[in-house]
Write an enzyme that holds these catalytic residues in place. Structure first.
Site, PDB file in Angstrom:
ATOM      1  N   LYS A  76     -14.389  -7.416 -20.965  1.00  0.00           N
ATOM      2  CA  LYS A  76     -13.386  -7.685 -19.931  1.00  0.00           C
ATOM      3  C   LYS A  76     -12.035  -7.471 -20.592  1.00  0.00           C
ATOM      4  O   LYS A  76     -11.535  -8.319 -21.326  1.00  0.00           O
ATOM      5  CB  LYS A  76     -13.523  -9.112 -19.415  1.00  0.00           C
ATOM      6  CG  LYS A  76     -12.532  -9.473 -18.311  1.00  0.00           C
ATOM      7  CD  LYS A  76     -12.750 -10.911 -17.857  1.00  0.00           C
ATOM      8  CE  LYS A  76     -11.770 -11.304 -16.762  1.00  0.00           C
ATOM      9  NZ  LYS A  76     -11.959 -12.711 -16.342  1.00  0.00           N
ATOM     10  N   ASP A 122     -26.598 -21.939 -15.611  1.00  0.00           N
ATOM     11  CA  ASP A 122     -25.149 -21.800 -15.510  1.00  0.00           C
ATOM     12  C   ASP A 122     -24.666 -22.760 -14.430  1.00  0.00           C
ATOM     13  O   ASP A 122     -24.981 -22.594 -13.248  1.00  0.00           O
ATOM     14  CB  ASP A 122     -24.793 -20.354 -15.152  1.00  0.00           C
ATOM     15  CG  ASP A 122     -23.296 -20.107 -15.183  1.00  0.00           C
ATOM     16  OD1 ASP A 122     -22.844 -19.159 -14.492  1.00  0.00           O
ATOM     17  OD2 ASP A 122     -22.571 -20.852 -15.853  1.00  0.00           O
ATOM     18  N   LEU A 123     -23.915 -23.766 -14.822  1.00  0.00           N
ATOM     19  CA  LEU A 123     -23.458 -24.812 -13.902  1.00  0.00           C
ATOM     20  C   LEU A 123     -21.989 -24.569 -13.602  1.00  0.00           C
ATOM     21  O   LEU A 123     -21.130 -24.722 -14.480  1.00  0.00           O
ATOM     22  CB  LEU A 123     -23.661 -26.196 -14.528  1.00  0.00           C
ATOM     23  CG  LEU A 123     -25.070 -26.483 -15.077  1.00  0.00           C
ATOM     24  CD1 LEU A 123     -25.149 -27.913 -15.596  1.00  0.00           C
ATOM     25  CD2 LEU A 123     -26.132 -26.229 -14.025  1.00  0.00           C
ATOM     26  N   ASP A 124     -21.689 -24.201 -12.370  1.00  0.00           N
ATOM     27  CA  ASP A 124     -20.353 -23.758 -11.980  1.00  0.00           C
ATOM     28  C   ASP A 124     -19.804 -24.674 -10.886  1.00  0.00           C
ATOM     29  O   ASP A 124     -20.353 -24.706  -9.776  1.00  0.00           O
ATOM     30  CB  ASP A 124     -20.450 -22.314 -11.472  1.00  0.00           C
ATOM     31  CG  ASP A 124     -19.097 -21.642 -11.392  1.00  0.00           C
ATOM     32  OD1 ASP A 124     -19.048 -20.496 -10.919  1.00  0.00           O
ATOM     33  OD2 ASP A 124     -18.093 -22.261 -11.777  1.00  0.00           O
ATOM     34  N   SER A 130     -18.472 -23.852 -20.935  1.00  0.00           N
ATOM     35  CA  SER A 130     -18.227 -22.441 -20.640  1.00  0.00           C
ATOM     36  C   SER A 130     -16.893 -21.987 -21.224  1.00  0.00           C
ATOM     37  O   SER A 130     -16.666 -20.796 -21.405  1.00  0.00           O
ATOM     38  CB  SER A 130     -18.218 -22.215 -19.125  1.00  0.00           C
ATOM     39  OG  SER A 130     -17.077 -22.820 -18.535  1.00  0.00           O
ATOM     40  N   HIS A 184     -35.445  14.712 -23.766  1.00  0.00           N
ATOM     41  CA  HIS A 184     -35.408  13.956 -25.019  1.00  0.00           C
ATOM     42  C   HIS A 184     -34.253  14.477 -25.874  1.00  0.00           C
ATOM     43  O   HIS A 184     -34.308  15.581 -26.412  1.00  0.00           O
ATOM     44  CB  HIS A 184     -36.739  14.124 -25.756  1.00  0.00           C
ATOM     45  CG  HIS A 184     -36.919  13.182 -26.910  1.00  0.00           C
ATOM     46  ND1 HIS A 184     -38.103  13.100 -27.609  1.00  0.00           N
ATOM     47  CD2 HIS A 184     -36.077  12.285 -27.486  1.00  0.00           C
ATOM     48  CE1 HIS A 184     -37.984  12.198 -28.568  1.00  0.00           C
ATOM     49  NE2 HIS A 184     -36.754  11.686 -28.510  1.00  0.00           N
ATOM     50  N   LYS A 243      -6.221   7.993 -11.372  1.00  0.00           N
ATOM     51  CA  LYS A 243      -5.906   9.419 -11.495  1.00  0.00           C
ATOM     52  C   LYS A 243      -5.546   9.686 -12.949  1.00  0.00           C
ATOM     53  O   LYS A 243      -4.570   9.153 -13.458  1.00  0.00           O
ATOM     54  CB  LYS A 243      -4.759   9.812 -10.570  1.00  0.00           C
ATOM     55  CG  LYS A 243      -4.486  11.310 -10.550  1.00  0.00           C
ATOM     56  CD  LYS A 243      -3.339  11.656  -9.621  1.00  0.00           C
ATOM     57  CE  LYS A 243      -3.212  13.165  -9.475  1.00  0.00           C
ATOM     58  NZ  LYS A 243      -3.026  13.849 -10.771  1.00  0.00           N
ATOM     59  N   GLU A 277      -1.404   7.868 -14.601  1.00  0.00           N
ATOM     60  CA  GLU A 277      -0.595   8.630 -13.666  1.00  0.00           C
ATOM     61  C   GLU A 277      -0.574   8.018 -12.272  1.00  0.00           C
ATOM     62  O   GLU A 277       0.406   8.128 -11.542  1.00  0.00           O
ATOM     63  CB  GLU A 277      -1.103  10.069 -13.606  1.00  0.00           C
ATOM     64  CG  GLU A 277      -0.251  10.996 -12.768  1.00  0.00           C
ATOM     65  CD  GLU A 277      -0.779  12.421 -12.745  1.00  0.00           C
ATOM     66  OE1 GLU A 277      -0.241  13.240 -11.982  1.00  0.00           O
ATOM     67  OE2 GLU A 277      -1.738  12.702 -13.482  1.00  0.00           O
TER      68      GLU A 277
END
Length: 815
Positions: A79, A158-160, A193, A377, A521, A666
């Site tokens: 990220k 995963d506890l959100d 987290s 291959h 672009k 651009e």
């Protein structure tokens, strides 16, 4: 920690000092036998706290011994946040084109439309800091190691917290998870987290698939939901989750990732994901307690808490059986033994180390009798493996040029060892150091009819998706030869026709719309690549064949899984920071001598960034919607070597524009979803949104130089088309190097004529003006187009031999 003085790239005194020294505008750091160049250490990454990129690099340098074991051999989804924690961001799986050869990488077949992702890995201090220097605040490793990518190393909850739910609620649900796992005989390990939630891990002995671990976490999560509906949700629809703790079992999925333990996070305070004891969970520990300021000290105290995730995997089968789930897998560790009658697979097994290669170890599929598969291959040399099912195995040949598609062609085929039947479904990367190291992709499959099978002579009829018809195979002293029969000529796919690229309408501003797709672009050369196994032809938008100029792109067939394809894209050269640089590309695009081209390809390598697919295996895709063409492109493209796919985002044009602008690109192209490809047309279905003011102009002439330019010229006179006529847009006097001035003057003199091509009295009366035929096109960057229709503060950016003078319009400049 004490604050450091102003002017330093560090705002605090870190426990371990980053040994970087200033080197001009950059910084140098020696890490082992690697020398790293670091950039922008004084850039503020956390505006509210004042912490810099230098602080982030110092944190990771100090924490390296603790975090690296949890990243080792794991592909990283990055990220990238080049403007810091509050700036625009984008996700990146593939290694940047400027990645040095020493950086560890892992190639993984994508589960998002086909293709292969070329991931970076952090194996040591140098590779760890290299990733951070790219603008990566967080580390997001996959849940598998590179060599065992299909097998999860752990499952996790995963506890959100959603809505107004608090971390106190997270702690309560974490205790539910622990109690449930205790009842199933499983020990678990919690960590914050680093943001608002918590993850709870169970390390696994290899055996269960991702589907099985996801189902297991889902089953436990639903049991917790039934016990505490006031606090827990598993609703997929965000609007239905309320102020509850979301147990996200779907994160247990191939290709998914989550912030590593000890990873910094782009949150206020520069928080860090940190292991916890269950006593700390009970006592009220919070993610805000752990930051890049105290992360290393804390890691030294608690790393033993999380080490079992690496060192103490468990057998999941007893817990699954207690839940009434089918545990239909075996723990891995030794390859399955071949059946007594499959002695022909002994050579196959002898050549492979099944602890290191993802290839199947033996036949687990029942024989059907007449299947065939062709696998592309990319090993030491690209070749195609033809495999014909016979007597319980795949009898196999390596065919360097692939099966012929024209009668009369004779292609060499080298017989190799027999392969097990489950090899017919194998795709993936055989790691370096193993027999046949490289990418394997399925190129074709189907059934075949045996017309004749004798020692030294085989006749078959293939019924595949790409190859159809009758083939003859004959063994000679040099090996086997394979030929297509004359009667099968009409079954072969048609070759692609010539296309012209579709063009975008200029003059638009950023917008959001769910019916549109947005792509960056890039500042390069628009190119149509005609790709076949025999070679690649590169054609510019003006129809110019430029294949010889870019020899590194001649092997695109290596990365495009097709008999024939026409790919639309942009040839790009990158600067030292990895951003597209038209200035660098200028050094390549006008070369003609083979020696100069070979010399420059080493110093200015290029990459084809592909974004569209016009033709595939005998079928025109022009009428297909843009999203379907992209899906097919992703299915045949391997993103490695000199081929990359452009990023895209649906609906969110404004955030895409902010990201490309922050990166100095651009601009972007907006494409209407559902729209066809219109060759050679400028359509409202494609819209150009500029981040930089740059336009292409027709060269009308030049003015005489003086002083240091007395032997060359003072400025270029440029224009563009408006309402069908050529008009003068002004003079361009900056942006030239001495070699460019001399080379450009020679071209101008050859085109000199007696009067200006634009009928503007002011141009004709210009003192010292010389005129040329309007044949050259150049790119100009400028501040604005004035009310008098002249370019203000223009700067020369290079000639554009790939563009026609007719492409240069005043509307383009105004946009």
């Amino acid at each position: 920690m004490a604050r450091k003085s102003r002017g330093s790239p560090y705002t605090v005194q870190h426990p371990v000092e980053l040994p970087a020294v200033r080197d001009g505008q950059h910084w140098r750091l020696e890490a082992g036998d690697r020398s790293l160049r670091l950039s922008n250490l004084d850039k503020v990454y956390w505006p509210r706290d004042g912490y810099t990129k230098g602080d982030l690099l110092s944190y990771y340098y100090g924490i390296a011994d603790f975090i690296l074991p949890y990243l080792a051999q794991r592909p990283l989804t990055r990220k990238r946040m080049p403007e810091g924690a509050e700036g625009p961001f984008f996700y990146e799986k593939n290694a940047p084109v400027h990645t040095p050869d020493w950086m560890p990488r892992c190639k993984v077949a994508s589960d998002e439309g086909g293709g292969v992702n070329d991931f970076l890995m952090a194996q040591d201090v140098a590779s760890l800091l290299y990733v951070v220097n790219l603008g990566s605040i967080e580390f997001h490793p996959l849940h598998s190691r590179c060599a065992t990518i299909e097998l999860p190393d752990y499952l996790f909850f995963d506890l959100d917290p959603m809505g107004d739910a608090t971390f106190s609620d997270v702690r309560a649900v974490a205790h539910h998870v622990r109690a449930a796992l205790d009842a199933l005989g499983l020990v678990c390990y919690p960590k914050t987290s680093g943001a608002t939630g918590m993850q709870i891990y169970v390390p696994l002995i290899h055996g269960p698939s991702y589907d099985q671990t996801r189902d297991f976490v889902g089953a436990v999560g639903r049991a917790i939901l039934r016990a505490d509906r006031s606090r827990v949700t598993m609703e997929w629809d965000i609007s239905k989750r309320g102020d509850k703790i979301f147990i996200d079992h779907n994160m247990n999925r191939r290709g998914q990732n989550i912030a590593s333990v000890y990873s910094a996070r782009p949150e206020r305070g520069a928080t860090v994901s940190m292991p916890l004891t269950w006593e700390q969970v009970e006592a009220g520990a919070s993610p805000a307690d752990f930051t890049i300021l105290n992360g290393r000290e804390r890691a030294a105290q608690v790393d033993h808490l999380f080490r079992p995730v690496l060192e103490a995997p468990v057998d999941l089968r007893p817990a699954m059986e207690r839940l009434g789930m089918a545990a239909d897998f075996e723990l891995t560790g030794r390859p399955p033994q071949a059946e007594a009658g499959e002695r022909s697979l002994d050579e196959y097994a002898r050549k492979r180390n099944f602890a290191a290669t993802p290839e199947p170890a033996g036949s687990s599929e029942p024989p059907d009798g007449n299947r065939f598969v062709i696998q592309k291959h990319d090993a030491t040399r690209l070749h195609y493996d033809l495999r014909l099912e016979r007597s319980g195995v795949y009898v196999s040949w390596a065919v360097p040029k692939g099966l012929p598609t024209v009668p009369g062609q004779r292609h060499l085929a080298v017989q190799t060892e027999d392969h097990p039947l489950d090899y017919g479904g194998f795709e993936g990367w055989i790691p370096e150091g193993n027999y046949g190291a490289g990418e394997v992709r399925i190129f074709d499959r189907g059934t075949y009819d045996t017309l004749e099978w004798e020692p030294g002579k085989i006749m078959i009829r293939l019924h595949g998706t790409r190859h159809r018809g009758e083939y003859h195979m004959v063994r000679t002293a040099q090996g086997w030869l394979v030929m297509l029969s004359k009667r099968s000529a009409q079954l072969q796919p048609d070759p692609p026709p010539e296309f012209s690229p579709m063009l975008a309408e200029a003059g638009h501003k950023p917008f959001d719309d769910d019916e549109w797709r947005f792509e960056p672009k890039l500042d390069g050369i628009r190119t149509l690549a005609y790709v076949t196994p025999e070679g690649t032809r590169l054609v510019s938008r003006t129809g110019r064949d430029q294949t010889h100029i870019y020899p590194e792109l001649a092997s695109l067939a290596q990365f495009v899984n097709a008999l024939s394809a026409v790919v639309d894209g942009e040839i790009v050269a990158s600067d030292d920071s990895g951003r597209p640089s038209f200035e660098r590309l200028q050094q390549r695009m006008n070369l003609t001598g083979s020696a100069d081209i070979q010399r420059m390809r080493k110093t200015v390598p290029v990459t084809l960034f592909a974004f569209d697919l016009l033709w595939l295996d005998g079928r025109s895709l022009l009428a297909e919607p843009v999203e379907e063409r992209r899906r097919l492109l992703e299915g045949v493209a391997t993103e490695t070597g000199r081929l990359r796919l452009t990023l895209h985002r649906d609906g969110q044009g404004k955030s895409m524009f902010a990201a490309v602008k922050a990166m100095g690109l651009e601009g972007m192209i907006a494409k209407r979803l559902g729209s066809p490809y219109l060759p050679g047309q400028r359509s409202r279905d494609w819209r150009k949104v500029k981040a930089l003011k740059r336009t292409s102009c027709v060269v009308l002439g030049w003015t005489c130089g003086s002083g240091s330019r007395s032997t060359t010229f003072g400025s270029l006179l440029v224009g563009a088309h408006e309402d069908g006529r050529l008009v003068w847009l002004g003079q361009v006097g900056t942006g030239f190097t001495e070699p460019v001035l001399k080379d450009l003057l020679a071209k101008l003199v050859q085109l000199e004529t007696g009067e200006p091509a634009a009928g503007d009295p002011a141009l004709a009366a210009l003192k010292g003006g010389r005129w040329v035929r309007p044949e050259l096109v150049c790119d100009v960057e400028y501040l604005q187009l004035t009310a008098g229709r002249k370019l203000r503060a223009p700067s020369f950016k290079g000639l554009r031999p790939d563009k026609s003078p007719a492409d240069c319009t005043v509307e383009e400049a105004a946009g």
